[in-house]
Design an enzyme around this catalytic site. Structure first.
Site, PDB file in Angstrom:
ATOM      1  CB  CYS A   1      -1.087  -0.095   1.019  1.00  0.00           C
ATOM      2  SG  CYS A   1      -2.412   1.277   1.077  1.00  0.00           S
TER       3      CYS A   1
ATOM      4  CG  HIS B   1      -4.155  -3.097   2.481  1.00  0.00           C
ATOM      5  ND1 HIS B   1      -3.252  -3.029   3.610  1.00  0.00           N
ATOM      6  CD2 HIS B   1      -4.801  -2.022   2.330  1.00  0.00           C
ATOM      7  CE1 HIS B   1      -3.256  -1.666   3.634  1.00  0.00           C
ATOM      8  NE2 HIS B   1      -4.286  -1.080   3.082  1.00  0.00           N
TER       9      HIS B   1
ATOM     10  CD  GLU C   1      -2.256  -6.681   4.823  1.00  0.00           C
ATOM     11  OE1 GLU C   1      -2.500  -5.613   5.189  1.00  0.00           O
ATOM     12  OE2 GLU C   1      -1.751  -6.852   3.696  1.00  0.00           O
TER      13      GLU C   1
END
Length: 213
Positions: free
Chosen positions: A79, A188, A190
């Site tokens: 990011c 992102h 994750e």
């Protein structure tokens, strides 16, 4: 061992949790001496480009990251961390970045070329289009949807650093970037289900393979 760089502006909990889920050993630190002992570095980031670079410069982490990357240590930005890898940003005034990848970071205009307004930030799930399927982060992964939250977007004339893009209104969004052992994702990983987690696994695998050379 992966070193997650802590400079006070990353979404650290979610990144740590993701590495735990894939059983990847890591340390979370803002100490260059500790991070230097790792095999690869993750640079997360949430917030202002200018504030992030101020913190990295103040702590000595900016020079450390550049030296480690130049030495060949794998580095992945996430990011804002991905944006910091580029030459600079116009956010809150012109600010120099780490300069590891060519390009600058500019705010979405919020208006298409035809004059139609659109929402900023670019937030939510969006589909990836791979430009380089052999790039380390995307290798062996099918195109899929990933989760974005950002108001600023990388602009680069060097398309060789673009591994995957997404389309938001009439803007081509650099989504996965890289050159050599420096790489990153605008989204992102994750928080991006199987597609994103697979990219984290790919980075960890890339780091491990580098140790064996």
């Amino acid at each position: 061992m992966i070193g997650i760089i802590d400079y006070g502006m990353g979404n650290l909990h979610s990144v740590c949790s993701a590495l735990k889920r894939i059983n990847q050993p890591y340390i979370l630190s803002g100490n260059p001496e500790e991070l230097q002992k790792t095999d690869g570095l993750l640079l997360p980031g949430v917030g202002s480009f200018k504030d992030a670079m101020t913190e990295l410069e103040k702590t000595g982490l900016a020079n450390f990251i550049k030296k480690e990357a130049e030495s060949g240590k794998p580095l992945m930005g996430i990011c804002l961390g991905m944006q910091l890898l580029f030459d600079g940003s116009s956010e809150n005034g012109l600010t120099k970045g780490l300069g590891l990848l060519p390009g600058r970071v500019e705010r979405f205009t919020g208006k298409t070329n035809e004059g139609r307004l659109y929402k900023v930030p670019h937030m939510g799930w969006n589909n990836l289009h791979f430009l380089q399927s052999d790039q380390p982060l995307v290798k062996g992964i099918d195109e899929g949807y990933v989760y974005f939250v950002h108001s600023f977007v990388v602009q680069t004339e060097n398309r060789e650093v673009l591994a995957a893009v997404a389309q938001y209104e009439d803007v081509e969004v650099p989504a996965v970037v890289g050159s050599g052992r420096v790489m990153g994702t605008q989204f992102h990983p994750e928080k991006s289900s199987e597609t994103g987690m697979s990219m984290l696994k790919n980075f960890c695998r890339f780091v491990e393979e580098g140790k064996q050379r």
